[in-house]
Scaffold this motif. Structure first.
Motif, short mmCIF file in Angstrom:
data_model
loop_
_atom_site.label_atom_id
_atom_site.label_comp_id
_atom_site.label_asym_id
_atom_site.label_seq_id
_atom_site.Cartn_x
_atom_site.Cartn_y
_atom_site.Cartn_z
N UNK A 105 -28.62 -29.73 8.63
CA UNK A 105 -28.82 -30.70 9.70
C UNK A 105 -30.31 -31.04 9.87
N UNK A 106 -31.18 -30.07 9.59
CA UNK A 106 -32.63 -30.28 9.79
C UNK A 106 -33.32 -30.80 8.54
N UNK A 107 -32.68 -30.71 7.37
CA UNK A 107 -33.30 -31.13 6.10
C UNK A 107 -33.27 -32.66 5.97
N UNK A 108 -34.36 -33.22 5.41
CA UNK A 108 -34.46 -34.66 5.23
C UNK A 108 -34.34 -35.08 3.76
N UNK A 109 -34.61 -34.16 2.83
CA UNK A 109 -34.58 -34.48 1.41
C UNK A 109 -33.14 -34.37 0.91
N UNK A 110 -32.63 -35.41 0.24
CA UNK A 110 -31.22 -35.48 -0.17
C UNK A 110 -30.84 -34.38 -1.16
N UNK A 111 -31.74 -34.11 -2.13
CA UNK A 111 -31.42 -33.10 -3.14
C UNK A 111 -31.28 -31.71 -2.53
N UNK A 112 -32.14 -31.42 -1.55
CA UNK A 112 -32.05 -30.11 -0.89
C UNK A 112 -30.80 -30.03 0.00
N UNK A 113 -30.41 -31.17 0.60
CA UNK A 113 -29.17 -31.19 1.36
C UNK A 113 -27.98 -30.84 0.46
N UNK A 114 -27.98 -31.38 -0.77
CA UNK A 114 -26.89 -31.09 -1.70
C UNK A 114 -26.84 -29.62 -2.08
N UNK A 115 -28.01 -28.99 -2.19
CA UNK A 115 -28.02 -27.55 -2.52
C UNK A 115 -27.41 -26.72 -1.40
N UNK A 116 -27.66 -27.12 -0.15
CA UNK A 116 -27.05 -26.41 0.98
C UNK A 116 -25.53 -26.60 0.98
N UNK A 117 -25.07 -27.82 0.65
CA UNK A 117 -23.62 -28.07 0.59
C UNK A 117 -22.99 -27.22 -0.51
N UNK A 118 -23.67 -27.09 -1.64
CA UNK A 118 -23.14 -26.28 -2.74
C UNK A 118 -22.98 -24.81 -2.30
N UNK A 119 -23.98 -24.29 -1.61
CA UNK A 119 -23.90 -22.90 -1.11
C UNK A 119 -22.79 -22.75 -0.07
N UNK A 120 -22.60 -23.78 0.75
CA UNK A 120 -21.53 -23.73 1.76
C UNK A 120 -20.17 -23.68 1.08
N UNK A 121 -19.98 -24.47 0.03
CA UNK A 121 -18.70 -24.45 -0.69
C UNK A 121 -18.45 -23.09 -1.32
N UNK A 122 -19.47 -22.50 -1.91
CA UNK A 122 -19.32 -21.18 -2.53
C UNK A 122 -18.98 -20.12 -1.48
N UNK A 123 -19.58 -20.23 -0.29
CA UNK A 123 -19.32 -19.25 0.77
C UNK A 123 -17.90 -19.38 1.30
N UNK A 124 -17.40 -20.60 1.45
CA UNK A 124 -16.01 -20.78 1.88
C UNK A 124 -15.04 -20.17 0.86
N UNK A 125 -15.34 -20.32 -0.42
CA UNK A 125 -14.49 -19.73 -1.46
C UNK A 125 -14.54 -18.20 -1.40
N UNK A 126 -15.72 -17.63 -1.08
CA UNK A 126 -15.82 -16.18 -0.92
C UNK A 126 -14.95 -15.70 0.24
N UNK A 127 -14.98 -16.46 1.35
CA UNK A 127 -14.18 -16.08 2.51
C UNK A 127 -12.69 -16.07 2.16
N UNK A 128 -12.25 -17.09 1.39
CA UNK A 128 -10.83 -17.16 1.00
C UNK A 128 -10.44 -15.96 0.14
N UNK A 129 -11.27 -15.65 -0.87
CA UNK A 129 -10.95 -14.52 -1.75
C UNK A 129 -10.95 -13.20 -0.99
N UNK A 130 -11.95 -13.00 -0.14
CA UNK A 130 -12.05 -11.74 0.60
C UNK A 130 -10.89 -11.58 1.57
N UNK A 131 -10.49 -12.66 2.25
CA UNK A 131 -9.38 -12.57 3.20
C UNK A 131 -8.08 -12.21 2.50
N UNK A 132 -7.79 -12.90 1.39
CA UNK A 132 -6.56 -12.62 0.65
C UNK A 132 -6.56 -11.19 0.13
N UNK A 133 -7.71 -10.74 -0.39
CA UNK A 133 -7.80 -9.38 -0.91
C UNK A 133 -7.59 -8.36 0.22
#
Length: 409
Positions: A105-133
């Protein structure tokens, strides 16, 4: 602590000792692995063994060796062989998501915003795997505790602790749902990423399945504890009989004589006495020696058993604490509700049907049920019997609860 310099060094080190590491991993829960056995698996190459210890792949403890905790955790993670229930990892991932979304929300550079989105997607996938396990490990631990734990008190304690972990997993599922639907709504409106939307749909579907599995796990825990209760009642009766027998009051304070007199099963008939005797001449012969030795061995075993007989139970042993409440039959409760609404409609077609929540709040159960538990039953019934109910757009208010009105389908 040894630090590897490259991926190539890690893979080559593991490959050079793959036979030893495989054997040690398979025996990680058994007794410690001997240093001599490890050396034999490496074809007596002591330099290779010392190199593994220098790189902290394995550790030496006297005459034994064991896998380092880092590599043990790594192998268990990839092979999904870890039976631990870890809810702290989901908590950490949820906190990390809040941080990443704040940075986005605070970042202004588009490329850095995309890197945060990528990390968010990976974290959601970790939550799914950990919950099922965690859910899979929970169900496995429940079955194992009930079927394999020999001590009643430990068995009860394990099941009750597993029930607490079930509640923690459900709490984290609710927290994740709340984060997606309410807390970070502004982020999801800004981050228009198709892959993120797909991951969220899959995550919510998996969380819903996990929540249904937790309901089944709760039912299993209650059923298992009720079975233990019935077993303990039997043990309590046996203890009382033994106590009366030890104090020579069994016949005077029980109806044992009357029960035994009417019992004609083979078990109560006893062993018939032998109708023949061996001659002295036969006993003096070499042929009778194995028979005599066998009789002596049986007598020695009887003496050993007699010495290990348990003494009288104390008054403290005779006290059995109450264990668990009676389980509520959801099928019966749902059937009663549907039948009651059908009967009311038959009597008066214009009458408005009573919603499920109001019905449960006044329903007379076989035991005392709190308002919080009735609210939980409402959620469980709507989830389990969704095909038999219709969720209306109307809502009702009961004290501090706001609920959706549910009627028969």
């Amino acid at each position: 602590m040894y630090v590897f310099r490259s991926i190539h060094e890690i893979t080559s080190t593991i490959a050079a000792a793959k036979g030893l590491l495989t054997e040690m991993f398979e025996k990680r829960k058994s007794l410690s692995f001997r240093y001599s056995d490890a050396l034999a698996l490496l074809k007596d190459d002591e330099n290779r063994l010392k190199l593994l210890m220098e790189k902290e792949v394995i550790r030496q403890n006297g005459n034994f060796v064991e896998l380092d905790a880092r590599f043990l955790d790594f192998f268990e993670l990839l092979l999904e062989a870890n039976e631990d229930i870890n809810t702290a990892a989901i908590d950490e991932n949820i906190d990390f998501l809040h941080e990443l979304m704040d940075y986005y929300d605070k970042e202004q550079i588009a490329s850095r915003k995309e890197s945060y989105v990528r990390n968010i997607k990976m974290t959601f996938q970790k939550i799914a795997r950990t919950t099922i396990r965690n859910v899979i490990n929970l169900q496995s631990s429940i079955d194992h505790a009930f079927k394999h734990e020999p001590t009643y008190q430990i068995k009860i304690a394990k099941l009750e602790n597993l029930d607490k972990k079930r509640i923690n997993i459900q709490r984290l599922i609710d927290t994740t749902e709340n984060l997606i639907l309410h807390e970070e709504r502004q982020f999801f409106q800004q981050a228009t990423d198709e892959e993120l939307q797909r991951i969220l749909l899959e995550l919510r579907s998996e969380l819903q399945l996990s929540a249904h599995s937790l309901i089944r796990a709760q039912q299993d825990i209650i059923n298992y504890l009720n079975q233990i209760k019935s077993q303990v009642i039997l043990v309590e009766k046996i203890r009382k009989v033994k106590y009366l027998h030890d104090t020579f009051e069994l016949r005077s304070r029980s109806n044992l004589a009357e029960v035994v007199s009417h019992e004609h099963s083979v078990l109560m008939e006893g062993n018939p006495p032998s109708s023949f005797k061996l001659s002295v001449g036969y006993l003096n012969s070499d042929e009778a020696r194995p028979v005599i030795l066998k009789v002596l061995k049986n007598l020695q075993m009887r003496d050993a058993v007699r010495k290990n007989e348990a003494g009288a139970f104390s008054e403290e042993d005779m006290e059995i604490p109450s264990l668990y409440e009676e389980v509520i039959d959801l099928d019966e409760t749902a059937g009663n509700y549907l039948q009651a609404q059908a009967q009311a409609k038959w009597n008066n077609e214009k009458a408005e049907p009573e919603d499920l929540f109001s019905y449960l709040m006044r329903y007379s159960f076989k035991r005392e049920v709190s308002e919080l538990e009735r609210t939980t039953l409402f959620c469980q019934m709507v989830s389990l019997y969704e095909n038999q109910f219709r969720i209306s757009e109307q809502s009702g208010i009961y004290k501090e609860y706001e609920y959706a009105k549910v009627y028969p389908a």
